[in-house]
Structure formats: structure tokens, C-alpha cells
Design a protein around this motif. Structure first.
Motif, PDB file in Angstrom:
ATOM      1  N   SER A 184       5.977   0.509 -11.234  1.00 36.33           N
ATOM      2  CA  SER A 184       4.548   0.276 -11.953  1.00 36.33           C
ATOM      3  C   SER A 184       4.281  -1.233 -11.599  1.00 36.33           C
ATOM      4  CB  SER A 184       4.665   0.249 -13.368  1.00 36.33           C
ATOM      5  OG  SER A 184       3.362   0.129 -14.004  1.00 36.33           O
ATOM      6  N   TYR A 185       5.250  -2.037 -11.625  1.00 38.81           N
ATOM      7  CA  TYR A 185       5.149  -3.581 -11.501  1.00 38.81           C
ATOM      8  C   TYR A 185       4.621  -3.741  -9.942  1.00 38.81           C
ATOM      9  CZ  TYR A 185       5.786  -8.394 -10.717  1.00 38.81           C
ATOM     10  OH  TYR A 185       5.551  -9.690 -10.343  1.00 38.81           O
ATOM     11  N   LEU A 186       5.537  -3.206  -9.100  1.00 40.54           N
ATOM     12  CA  LEU A 186       5.062  -3.123  -7.740  1.00 40.54           C
ATOM     13  C   LEU A 186       3.920  -2.528  -7.264  1.00 40.54           C
ATOM     14  CD1 LEU A 186       8.740  -2.330  -6.304  1.00 40.54           C
ATOM     15  CD2 LEU A 186       7.884  -4.424  -6.009  1.00 40.54           C
ATOM     16  N   ASN A 187       3.547  -1.578  -7.999  1.00 33.63           N
ATOM     17  CA  ASN A 187       2.069  -1.294  -7.751  1.00 33.63           C
ATOM     18  C   ASN A 187       0.941  -2.129  -8.183  1.00 33.63           C
ATOM     19  OD1 ASN A 187       0.135   1.184  -6.962  1.00 33.63           O
ATOM     20  ND2 ASN A 187      -0.159   0.972  -9.084  1.00 33.63           N
ATOM     21  N   GLY A 188       1.355  -2.565  -9.236  1.00 31.92           N
ATOM     22  CA  GLY A 188       0.519  -3.949  -9.840  1.00 31.92           C
ATOM     23  C   GLY A 188       0.297  -4.941  -8.610  1.00 31.92           C
ATOM     24  N   ARG A 189       1.620  -5.298  -8.264  1.00 39.86           N
ATOM     25  CA  ARG A 189       1.712  -6.459  -7.584  1.00 39.86           C
ATOM     26  C   ARG A 189       1.002  -6.064  -6.029  1.00 39.86           C
ATOM     27  NH1 ARG A 189       5.697 -10.647  -6.988  1.00 39.86           N
ATOM     28  NH2 ARG A 189       5.218 -11.908  -5.492  1.00 39.86           N
ATOM     29  N   LYS A 244      17.127   4.237  -5.253  1.00 42.96           N
ATOM     30  CA  LYS A 244      17.548   3.198  -6.652  1.00 42.96           C
ATOM     31  C   LYS A 244      16.092   3.031  -6.881  1.00 42.96           C
ATOM     32  CE  LYS A 244      20.114   0.724  -8.843  1.00 42.96           C
ATOM     33  NZ  LYS A 244      21.382   1.312  -9.757  1.00 42.96           N
ATOM     34  N   ILE A 245      15.176   2.264  -6.265  1.00 46.55           N
ATOM     35  CA  ILE A 245      14.374   1.815  -6.783  1.00 46.55           C
ATOM     36  C   ILE A 245      13.181   2.724  -7.455  1.00 46.55           C
ATOM     37  CG2 ILE A 245      12.172   0.221  -6.392  1.00 46.55           C
ATOM     38  CD1 ILE A 245      14.914  -0.958  -6.189  1.00 46.55           C
ATOM     39  N   PRO A 246      12.798   3.857  -6.695  1.00 45.88           N
ATOM     40  CA  PRO A 246      11.794   4.961  -7.272  1.00 45.88           C
ATOM     41  C   PRO A 246      12.372   5.292  -8.593  1.00 45.88           C
ATOM     42  CG  PRO A 246      12.228   4.987  -4.959  1.00 45.88           C
ATOM     43  CD  PRO A 246      13.163   4.331  -5.371  1.00 45.88           C
ATOM     44  N   LYS A 247      13.395   5.343  -8.902  1.00 47.58           N
ATOM     45  CA  LYS A 247      13.995   5.816 -10.325  1.00 47.58           C
ATOM     46  C   LYS A 247      13.633   4.859 -11.342  1.00 47.58           C
ATOM     47  CE  LYS A 247      18.096   8.179  -8.378  1.00 47.58           C
ATOM     48  NZ  LYS A 247      19.488   8.113  -8.500  1.00 47.58           N
ATOM     49  N   LYS A 251       8.114  -0.881   1.428  1.00 49.32           N
ATOM     50  CA  LYS A 251       9.580  -0.403   1.810  1.00 49.32           C
ATOM     51  C   LYS A 251      10.339  -0.254   0.455  1.00 49.32           C
ATOM     52  CE  LYS A 251      12.000  -2.275   5.039  1.00 49.32           C
ATOM     53  NZ  LYS A 251      11.968  -0.989   6.118  1.00 49.32           N
ATOM     54  N   LEU A 252      10.046  -1.100  -0.551  1.00 46.44           N
ATOM     55  CA  LEU A 252      10.759  -0.720  -1.832  1.00 46.44           C
ATOM     56  C   LEU A 252      10.177   0.591  -2.526  1.00 46.44           C
ATOM     57  CD1 LEU A 252      10.811  -4.676  -2.793  1.00 46.44           C
ATOM     58  CD2 LEU A 252      12.834  -3.269  -2.219  1.00 46.44           C
ATOM     59  N   ARG A 253       9.070   0.831  -2.544  1.00 46.07           N
ATOM     60  CA  ARG A 253       8.266   1.660  -3.313  1.00 46.07           C
ATOM     61  C   ARG A 253       8.662   3.040  -2.432  1.00 46.07           C
ATOM     62  NH1 ARG A 253       3.868   2.867  -4.532  1.00 46.07           N
ATOM     63  NH2 ARG A 253       3.855   3.402  -6.668  1.00 46.07           N
ATOM     64  N   SER A 254       8.837   2.953  -1.169  1.00 42.66           N
ATOM     65  CA  SER A 254       9.086   4.331  -0.506  1.00 42.66           C
ATOM     66  C   SER A 254      10.403   5.188  -1.253  1.00 42.66           C
ATOM     67  CB  SER A 254       9.569   4.043   0.986  1.00 42.66           C
ATOM     68  OG  SER A 254       9.479   5.152   1.764  1.00 42.66           O
ATOM     69  N   ILE A 282      16.608  -7.219   4.683  1.00 44.65           N
ATOM     70  CA  ILE A 282      16.846  -8.276   3.990  1.00 44.65           C
ATOM     71  C   ILE A 282      15.590  -8.848   3.299  1.00 44.65           C
ATOM     72  CG2 ILE A 282      17.572 -10.751   4.117  1.00 44.65           C
ATOM     73  CD1 ILE A 282      19.486  -9.841   6.355  1.00 44.65           C
ATOM     74  N   LYS A 283      14.772  -8.933   3.847  1.00 47.41           N
ATOM     75  CA  LYS A 283      13.065  -9.661   3.338  1.00 47.41           C
ATOM     76  C   LYS A 283      13.003  -8.783   1.959  1.00 47.41           C
ATOM     77  CE  LYS A 283      10.180 -11.406   6.129  1.00 47.41           C
ATOM     78  NZ  LYS A 283       9.056 -11.717   7.017  1.00 47.41           N
ATOM     79  N   SER A 284      13.045  -7.643   2.039  1.00 48.82           N
ATOM     80  CA  SER A 284      12.644  -6.642   1.075  1.00 48.82           C
ATOM     81  C   SER A 284      13.600  -7.142  -0.123  1.00 48.82           C
ATOM     82  CB  SER A 284      12.752  -5.305   1.555  1.00 48.82           C
ATOM     83  OG  SER A 284      11.689  -4.969   2.512  1.00 48.82           O
ATOM     84  N   LEU A 285      14.829  -6.989   0.059  1.00 50.11           N
ATOM     85  CA  LEU A 285      15.847  -7.229  -0.972  1.00 50.11           C
ATOM     86  C   LEU A 285      15.657  -8.539  -1.677  1.00 50.11           C
ATOM     87  CD1 LEU A 285      19.033  -5.759   0.732  1.00 50.11           C
ATOM     88  CD2 LEU A 285      17.817  -4.820  -1.360  1.00 50.11           C
TER      89      LEU A 285
END
Length: 496
Positions: free
Chosen positions: A323-328, A314-317, A303-306, A446-449
Motif C-alpha cells: 500500500s505504501y509503495l502504491n502511494g509512493r 516476499k514483498i507482495p505478502k 520491481k518491488l511490487r511485481s 541492488i537499486k531496488s533493494l
């Protein structure tokens, strides 16, 4: 009628079976081995496939046989399908040789027979163990080879345990023994379906559950539970196949969703259909459900990377954060190893236990009310869950994200109960569920945030203060919308 359990298996399954399982089996056992070549036929527009009819010609040694399999049923991993065989002098397909009674009234055999073309072939080594033990006659079949056409090939590696005569429970006993030594999975995918996958070029896709379990007022309590178990297992097995064929990560969420549905179905019906087998399945499901909790982090990451959805502006910028989320995500997959989870002993035991329950219906030996109408229980079950949720929601005080997170599991189980029972009240349910489902959607945000807030403690980003402020504002915005939905939900009249 063909009755069999189908297990997807690793390449070394036969060797392990002969070394570790075969010596444990009781009864008279004979072994045969053949190389089987099958050619499947259909019309160019796949009229047979559309009707769930499989038609093949098989060559074994110098024998030629054509077979039609018509639409059957799959309950868990237990396949039941009508099968008709005709010996041939030459490998030329001819549907007119079958008894006319097997076809539907609108099936024009002569016309379809003229249109038949070869679609794909299967070529595999088959090792068969014929087992006779008392009144039970069972075939244990190991198939290893491939299905192919001009577009490519797909591997075949499976075990079929077919009941020739006797008690279907014997199939599960043997499957359980096999699963103690071999990493197998229950499968609802046929060789023909894999062949049609090659023909169409389409990979299997993720599917949503239906909006409600398809019950009606005539269903008994037993029938309602069996339908719930069948629905959950079908959803689970389909998405196992999707993930293993395509690697689609959304399929993992669907698998976890299936396990949760199965768990709540058993939890709901257990007080009425009390038996040790259902209680044991419930215990197994609690363990398996916990093993799949990790995928909730995977959902948050997705959801965060979408680049679509509530966080896309916000997040994809932030390249560093992406990169960190992808590695996670990759680290999570490496640690949890979904392929191993799907072939784990815990997973196959749950599926076998649930499928066995569909066949044996063990509560019949212990309770008398299994044939009572589920409608007699539904109103009480729905009221109990609804009242528990309402008592957990303050009427006059505002709620923050901590309050909502504490409510999540209760809200989810209550909504699953609605999925299981609301079709009984189709004329009155209206839009009652909509604001409650909105709350669940808000909880996912909420859980994503909250997950993102934890991530920011682990990764260095240039605009961390800006992101902190954004998370706080986003949480406020989500809570504001959820509070409106909560007000609507709490003021609505129940439909039961």
C-alpha cells in the motif's frame, strides 16, 4: 513527395497561434478554413494497411478527391511520404484510376479494388495558413475533430507544417516559434494509424530497442550518427504515444531510455563531428536526462511490487508495504506530471534540435571527416570504454553493492556504445556482452533493494526486522551472482 512536420497540440492551439505566433511570422500569409470529411478504405484483411498504404476519399465543399499515400519515412518528426491524388465525380473508391507505376509488381490492383470496404472516417475542421517568404512556401495547418468507426472515436488535435517549396529548415524555424507559445509534441502518429487502432481495438504497446543498431561496414560516421538519432527519436515518440493512449508506466522507462540513448550517441560522435549545433544538443540532453532521473524510483517501485521476478515471494505478502509503495508511486507521478514533461519546452526543443540536425547535417561546414567510415573509429571507441571499465574493476578484490552502484553510469554508457557499434563486428562479437548485461540486471536489483531499505525508514511495518534481514541476505545473493558474472566478463576476449 509530401514533406511535413507533425505536432500533437492542445485544443486551444489555434487561438494561441493567431494571437501570439501569427503576428511574428514574416512573409505573405493567407488564411482558409474548411470542414473536411474523409473515408478510409481497405480490404477486410487490411492488405493496404499491411503495406503501409493509406487510401481515402475526401469531400471538401462539393469537391471529391481520392488519395493514396504509400510507405514513406519519418526522421525525428519530419514525415516524407509519396502522395497521389485523383479527382472523382462521386465518392466511390477506385484504385485503378491511379497510375500503375505507383504499385509494387505483386500488387493486384483489380483484385484488391473489388474487395475494398469502408474502415473508418475522419471529420475535422481545418484552418490553413499559406505562407510565402522569399523562396520558401509553407502551409501551417490546424486540424481539430475526430476519427471514428462503429467501435468508437479518437480525438484529432494536431498541427502540420508542410513544405510546398524551399528549404526544409524553414519548417523547424516555424515549429520553434510555435513551441514558444504552445505546448506541442513532435508526433509520428498519422490519422490513419489512429483509425486502424479503432479497427483492431488494440492500444499501442511498449517495444524493446533492437539488440544492436543496424550498422554495416559501409556506413559513414555521419550515417551512423544519423541512424542512432533516428532510432532514439522513433523509440521516444512511439512511447510518448503509448503512455498518452494507455497510461502504461513502462512507457515512461522507455522514454527515459530513449533520451539516454540519444545523449550517449551525441557524446560518442561529438569529438569527430564537432559543431556548435551538436554541442548545444548535448547540453540540452544533459538537462533533459536529469529531469527524467525520477523514473528510476518508479522502476524500483514496479520491481518491488511485481508478483513476478526476484522479490515476488516476499514483498507482495506485506499489504502495508504494498500500500505504501502504491502511494509512493502515485505521489511520484503527481509531482513529476509525465504529461507536462512530455509537452515541456525542454522536451520539444531537444526533439526539434535533433530532427533539424538530421536534415541540416551542420558538421559538414566545419569538419572534413564526416564521410569517413565509422569502422575507422569504432575499435578505438570500444577499446577506450572497455579499458575504463576494466580499470575500475578490481582483479583480486571482491566488490560490494556500494562498489557496483558507483560503477553503474560507466557500465551503462559503455554498454550503449556497444549497442551503437557492435553490429559492425557481427561475425566475432559472440556472447561477449552477455555477462556485462547480467551485471546491469544485478545493478537494477541492488537499486531496488537499496530503495526498499530507505522506504523501511519511512513506513511502519510489523516485520521490519525480518525485512531488514531479508534485504541483507538478498543483497549478498545478488552480489554473489554478479561476482561470478564479473569474473566471466573480465576474462573474455574483446570482439573488435
Amino acid at each position: 513527395m509530401e514533406i511535413e512536420l507533425k505536432l500533437a497540440s492542445p485544443d486551444d492551439a489555434l487561438d494561441i497561434f493567431e494571437r501570439s505566433v501569427l503576428p511574428l511570422l514574416k512573409g505573405e500569409i493567407t488564411r482558409e478554413e474548411h470542414q473536411l470529411f474523409n473515408e478510409y478504405f481497405d480490404t477486410p484483411d487490411q492488405l493496404l494497411g499491411q503495406r503501409k498504404i493509406g487510401f481515402r476519399i475526401r469531400v471538401k465543399n462539393e469537391e471529391i478527391e481520392q488519395t493514396v499515400k504509400t510507405k514513406g519515412s519519418v526522421e525525428g518528426g519530419l514525415h516524407q511520404r509519396p502522395e497521389y491524388n485523383i479527382e472523382l465525380q462521386e465518392a466511390k473508391p477506385d484504385l485503378t484510376k491511379f497510375d500503375a507505376d505507383i504499385w509494387a509488381p505483386d500488387f493486384d490492383v483489380e483484385a484488391i479494388n473489388q474487395q475494398l470496404v469502408s474502415m473508418f472516417t475522419t471529420n475535422f475542421r481545418r484552418v490553413t495558413f499559406d505562407l510565402i517568404n522569399g523562396d520558401d512556401h509553407i502551409e501551417i495547418v490546424f486540424d481539430q475533430g475526430d476519427v471514428k468507426n462503429q467501435s468508437g472515436r479518437l480525438p484529432i488535435s494536431e498541427i502540420e507544417i508542410e513544405l510546398k517549396k524551399g528549404d526544409p529548415s524553414a519548417l523547424f524555424d516555424i515549429a520553434d516559434q510555435i513551441s514558444q507559445f504552445i505546448a506541442v509534441r513532435l508526433s509520428n502518429t498519422t490519422k490513419a494509424s489512429r483509425g486502424y487502432q479503432l479497427v483492431t481495438g488494440n492500444l499501442p504497446e511498449t517495444k524493446n530497442l533492437p539488440k544492436f543498431l543496424r550498422l554495416n561496414e559501409t556506413h559513414t560516421t555521419e550515417e551512423a550518427l544519423c541512424l542512432a538519432i533516428q532510432t532514439a527519436l522513433k523509440h521516444w515518440q512511439h512511447h510518448e504515444h503509448v503512455y498518452l493512449q494507455s497510461g502504461h508506466l513502462r512507457a515512461l522507462h522507455r522514454i527515459a531510455e530513449s533520451i539516454e540513448l540519444l545523449l550517449q550517441s551525441v557524446s560518442l560522435y561529438l569529438p569527430v563531428l564537432q559543431c556548435m549545433e551538436l554541442l548545444f544538443l548535448h547540453k540540452q540532453l544533459l538537462t533533459l536526462h536529469e529531469q527524467w532521473r525520477w523514473q528510476e524510483d518508479l522502476v524500483c517501485i514496479r520491481k518491488l511490487r511485481s508478483r513476478k521476478g526476484p522479490f515476488s515471494r516476499k514483498i507482495p505478502k506485506s499489504q502495508m508495504l504494498m500500500s505504501y509503495l502504491n502511494g509512493r508511486r502515485e505521489g511520484l507521478l503527481a509531482v513529476q506530471s509525465p504529461e507536462n514533461l512530455l509537452a515541456s519546452r525542454e522536451s520539444i526543443l531537444v526533439q526539434l534540435s535533433a530532427s533539424r540536425i538530421l536534415v541540416e547535417k551542420p558538421w559538414r561546414q566545419q569538419v572534413m571527416s564526416y564521410d569517413s567510415l565509422v569502422l575507422e573509429h569504432a575499435k578505438g571507441w570500444l577499446s577506450q570504454g572497455y579499458q575504463t571499465v576494466m580499470q575500475s574493476l578490481p582483479k583480486k578484490q571482491a566488490m560490494d553493492h556500494h562498489n557496483y552502484l558507483a560503477l553503474e553510469m560507466l557500465l551503462r554508457t559503455t554498454l550503449i556504445n556497444g549497442f551503437l557499434l557492435a553490429e559492425l563486428f557481427v561475425e566475432s562479437r559472440g556472447k561477449f556482452r552477455a555477462p556485462w548485461l547480467d551485471l546491469l540486471t544485478g545493478l537494477k536489483e541492488i537499486k531496488s533493494l537499496v530503495f526498499l531499505n530507505e522506504v523501511l525508514k519511512e513506513v511502519e511495518v510489523n516485520d521490519v526486522e525480518d525485512l531488514d534481514d531479508w534485504i541483507k541476505e538478498k543483497l549478498k545473493s545478488v552480489i554473489t551472482v554478479m561476482e561470478r558474472s564479473r569474473k566471466v566478463a573480465m576474462s573474455a576476449d574483446v570482439y573488435w
